[in-house]
Design an enzyme around this catalytic site. Sequence first.
Site, mmCIF file in Angstrom:
data_model
loop_
_atom_site.group_PDB
_atom_site.id
_atom_site.type_symbol
_atom_site.label_atom_id
_atom_site.label_comp_id
_atom_site.label_asym_id
_atom_site.label_seq_id
_atom_site.Cartn_x
_atom_site.Cartn_y
_atom_site.Cartn_z
ATOM 1 N N HIS A 51 -34.981 -16.868 5.504
ATOM 2 C CA HIS A 51 -35.238 -16.874 4.181
ATOM 3 C C HIS A 51 -35.963 -16.041 3.409
ATOM 4 O O HIS A 51 -36.076 -15.588 2.816
ATOM 5 C CB HIS A 51 -35.964 -18.640 4.004
ATOM 6 C CG HIS A 51 -35.712 -18.670 2.461
ATOM 7 N ND1 HIS A 51 -35.308 -19.309 1.672
ATOM 8 C CD2 HIS A 51 -37.328 -18.952 1.718
ATOM 9 C CE1 HIS A 51 -35.361 -19.862 1.071
ATOM 10 N NE2 HIS A 51 -36.691 -19.426 0.387
ATOM 11 N N GLU A 104 -25.438 -19.329 14.119
ATOM 12 C CA GLU A 104 -25.789 -20.497 14.023
ATOM 13 C C GLU A 104 -25.464 -21.323 15.676
ATOM 14 O O GLU A 104 -25.368 -22.768 16.131
ATOM 15 C CB GLU A 104 -24.698 -21.300 13.084
ATOM 16 C CG GLU A 104 -25.556 -20.462 11.622
ATOM 17 C CD GLU A 104 -26.901 -20.974 11.098
ATOM 18 O OE1 GLU A 104 -27.128 -21.685 11.656
ATOM 19 O OE2 GLU A 104 -27.324 -21.272 9.687
ATOM 20 N N ARG A 140 -34.430 -33.432 13.137
ATOM 21 C CA ARG A 140 -32.992 -32.443 12.353
ATOM 22 C C ARG A 140 -33.703 -31.137 12.309
ATOM 23 O O ARG A 140 -33.456 -29.783 11.848
ATOM 24 C CB ARG A 140 -32.602 -33.528 11.569
ATOM 25 C CG ARG A 140 -31.672 -33.053 10.704
ATOM 26 C CD ARG A 140 -30.610 -33.350 10.471
ATOM 27 N NE ARG A 140 -29.771 -32.291 9.585
ATOM 28 C CZ ARG A 140 -28.329 -33.279 8.579
ATOM 29 N NH1 ARG A 140 -28.278 -34.332 8.131
ATOM 30 N NH2 ARG A 140 -27.645 -32.193 8.260
ATOM 31 N N LYS A 149 -24.874 -30.648 16.876
ATOM 32 C CA LYS A 149 -25.352 -30.964 16.169
ATOM 33 C C LYS A 149 -25.133 -32.137 15.984
ATOM 34 O O LYS A 149 -26.621 -32.879 15.198
ATOM 35 C CB LYS A 149 -24.437 -30.152 14.721
ATOM 36 C CG LYS A 149 -25.524 -30.873 13.604
ATOM 37 C CD LYS A 149 -24.846 -29.971 12.417
ATOM 38 C CE LYS A 149 -25.912 -29.610 10.978
ATOM 39 N NZ LYS A 149 -25.978 -29.344 9.947
ATOM 40 N N GLU A 170 -33.771 -36.074 8.245
ATOM 41 C CA GLU A 170 -34.626 -35.209 8.634
ATOM 42 C C GLU A 170 -36.327 -36.407 8.694
ATOM 43 O O GLU A 170 -37.140 -34.970 7.663
ATOM 44 C CB GLU A 170 -34.531 -34.407 8.144
ATOM 45 C CG GLU A 170 -35.178 -32.566 8.913
ATOM 46 C CD GLU A 170 -34.848 -31.307 7.958
ATOM 47 O OE1 GLU A 170 -33.754 -31.287 7.381
ATOM 48 O OE2 GLU A 170 -35.485 -30.810 7.558
HETATM 49 P P1 NAD Z 1 -18.808 -18.681 2.601
HETATM 50 O O1 NAD Z 1 -18.563 -20.419 1.573
HETATM 51 O O2 NAD Z 1 -19.737 -17.908 1.022
HETATM 52 O O3 NAD Z 1 -17.557 -18.442 2.966
HETATM 53 C C1 NAD Z 1 -17.948 -16.963 3.441
HETATM 54 C C2 NAD Z 1 -17.082 -16.169 2.794
HETATM 55 O O4 NAD Z 1 -15.821 -16.071 3.595
HETATM 56 C C3 NAD Z 1 -16.613 -16.138 1.543
HETATM 57 O O5 NAD Z 1 -16.293 -15.022 0.385
HETATM 58 C C4 NAD Z 1 -15.666 -17.057 1.610
HETATM 59 O O6 NAD Z 1 -14.306 -16.889 0.622
HETATM 60 C C5 NAD Z 1 -14.845 -16.217 2.873
HETATM 61 N N1 NAD Z 1 -14.103 -17.299 3.597
HETATM 62 C C6 NAD Z 1 -13.769 -18.714 3.977
HETATM 63 N N2 NAD Z 1 -12.520 -19.138 4.597
HETATM 64 C C7 NAD Z 1 -12.475 -17.860 4.904
HETATM 65 C C8 NAD Z 1 -10.990 -17.797 5.851
HETATM 66 N N3 NAD Z 1 -11.101 -18.133 6.921
HETATM 67 N N4 NAD Z 1 -10.576 -15.861 5.584
HETATM 68 C C9 NAD Z 1 -11.124 -15.730 5.136
HETATM 69 N N5 NAD Z 1 -11.970 -15.858 4.033
HETATM 70 C C10 NAD Z 1 -12.317 -16.958 4.615
HETATM 71 O O7 NAD Z 1 -19.738 -19.146 3.393
HETATM 72 P P2 NAD Z 1 -20.722 -19.537 3.950
HETATM 73 O O8 NAD Z 1 -21.433 -18.532 5.649
HETATM 74 O O9 NAD Z 1 -19.505 -20.443 5.315
HETATM 75 O O10 NAD Z 1 -21.352 -20.618 4.088
HETATM 76 C C11 NAD Z 1 -22.654 -20.641 3.277
HETATM 77 C C12 NAD Z 1 -23.072 -21.819 2.537
HETATM 78 O O11 NAD Z 1 -23.106 -22.919 3.970
HETATM 79 C C13 NAD Z 1 -24.735 -21.690 2.070
HETATM 80 O O12 NAD Z 1 -24.010 -21.891 0.822
HETATM 81 C C14 NAD Z 1 -25.282 -22.290 2.984
HETATM 82 O O13 NAD Z 1 -26.673 -22.667 2.535
HETATM 83 C C15 NAD Z 1 -24.730 -23.647 3.360
HETATM 84 N N6 NAD Z 1 -25.398 -24.581 4.594
HETATM 85 C C16 NAD Z 1 -24.960 -25.813 4.110
HETATM 86 C C17 NAD Z 1 -25.359 -26.175 5.362
HETATM 87 C C18 NAD Z 1 -24.951 -27.715 5.554
HETATM 88 O O14 NAD Z 1 -26.241 -28.327 6.590
HETATM 89 N N7 NAD Z 1 -24.879 -28.298 4.532
HETATM 90 C C19 NAD Z 1 -25.674 -25.553 7.276
HETATM 91 C C20 NAD Z 1 -25.536 -24.246 6.211
HETATM 92 C C21 NAD Z 1 -25.243 -23.291 5.539
HETATM 93 N N1 GLY Z 2 -29.046 -26.600 9.213
HETATM 94 C C1 GLY Z 2 -29.733 -27.533 8.750
HETATM 95 C C2 GLY Z 2 -29.122 -29.240 9.574
HETATM 96 O O1 GLY Z 2 -27.951 -28.993 9.290
HETATM 97 O O2 GLY Z 2 -30.092 -29.868 9.382
#
Ligand code: NAD
Ligand code: GLY
Length: 368
Positions: free
Chosen positions: A253, A185, A242, A227, A237
């Site tokens: 996906h 990202e 966006r 961002k 969006e």
């Molecule tokens: P996540 O929150 O599942 O974290 C990944 C893993 O890392 C998990 O096992 C968690 O327990 C662990 N973890 C978190 N912090 C840690 C740390 N400091 N040390 C050790 N382990 C840690 O996944 P992610 O990749 O952070 O986020 C993915 C999610 O984000 C998806 O649900 C996706 O849909 C969402 N997302 C949302 C947006 C948005 O704009 N809202 C954008 C991108 C992704």
């Molecule tokens: N992750 C895409 C958005 O926030 O729009």
Amino acid sequence: MAVIRVELAGRGYDVQVGAGLLDQAGTLARDFIRKDRVAAVADRNSHRHHGARLEAALADIDVGVDWFITEPGEGAKSWDVLARLVDWLLERGVERGDHIFALGGGVIGDLTGFAAAVLKRGCGFVQVPTTLLAQVDSSVGGKTAINTSAGKNLVGAFHQPALVIADAATLDTLPPREMGAGYAEVIKYGILGDADFFDWCEANGAKVTGRDTDALEYAVTKSVEAKARIVAEDERETSGTRALLNLGHTFGHALEAETGFSDRLLHGEGVALGMVLAARYSARRGYITSSDAERVASAIAASGLASELSSLGLTCDGQKLAAHMLHDKKMDAGTLPFILLRCIGEAFLDRSVEMSDVADFLDGELAG
Ligand code: NAD
Ligand code: GLY
């Protein structure tokens, strides 16, 4: 240390970026705390590694913490966990003017943000992202959501946080694979809108995934700045700006769906490969040169992420992958706009892509 303002009329907020900031969370968030206890949400991992630091930082301003702790993983973004969280917040008497703390990755941020959006028609929340992906993407911009049996992130709300505290030191405990997924990202911002930042990523990607403090702080700052600019321009969006942040996400996906949204392919890993496919498909359509597309592929591969579809060992064909894409949230009046590249550093929405051509292209990529 950097402070990046997300400029949104009446709802603007700061993203604080810097190693060690979690220890100052009490001082930084003081304006958003009105009582002697706050509600905080974490998963078992983020709580185990960093919960005590948040508690100590809030104790510095004489504030205690009540924790709601989930199991790690996407399962927490469910109706069931949301209902339990909202009930718990109501039992605690959380009011509209209060702020809930989200300490964790994108899962915890999305869940907490959505709970905050619906609780009493909207209360406040503070994001304390602890994954690279959450620091550079999900904690900023106000998209919140849970998953349903129909698909990922299909139920949610736009609800902006009041403050984001991104402490690079929290990433010290993150597994290397999650660092790589988050880095996808980061480099995305270069590929879609900033050729100089892409050049920087080519030279410094390994330092970022290797957690070099300066490189990490620079990468998070540049990503959040990008961002914040895009969100300020097109918060909901609607204008197409966006949507460019979803570069690589349509192809990604399809790959995530085909691998069952499982640990076989993390979201960021799907996005990384998806960006390579978007770049190569842009070359096929004559928008960018093949050498630029291969530059994207090399930069992804150099950071340790898969850059070849054939390496995933999928047994499906291109048509099946294309069919997964039709569940994309970007579907608009029956057509799927694709985010493609005019050059490295300039993405655009192409509404004239034929799915049969995408399937044909993917057949070639699957064959390697
Ligand atoms: P996540 O929150 O599942 O974290 C990944 C893993 O890392 C998990 O096992 C968690 O327990 C662990 N973890 C978190 N912090 C840690 C740390 N400091 N040390 C050790 N382990 C840690 O996944 P992610 O990749 O952070 O986020 C993915 C999610 O984000 C998806 O649900 C996706 O849909 C969402 N997302 C949302 C947006 C948005 O704009 N809202 C954008 C991108 C992704
Ligand atoms: N992750 C895409 C958005 O926030 O729009």
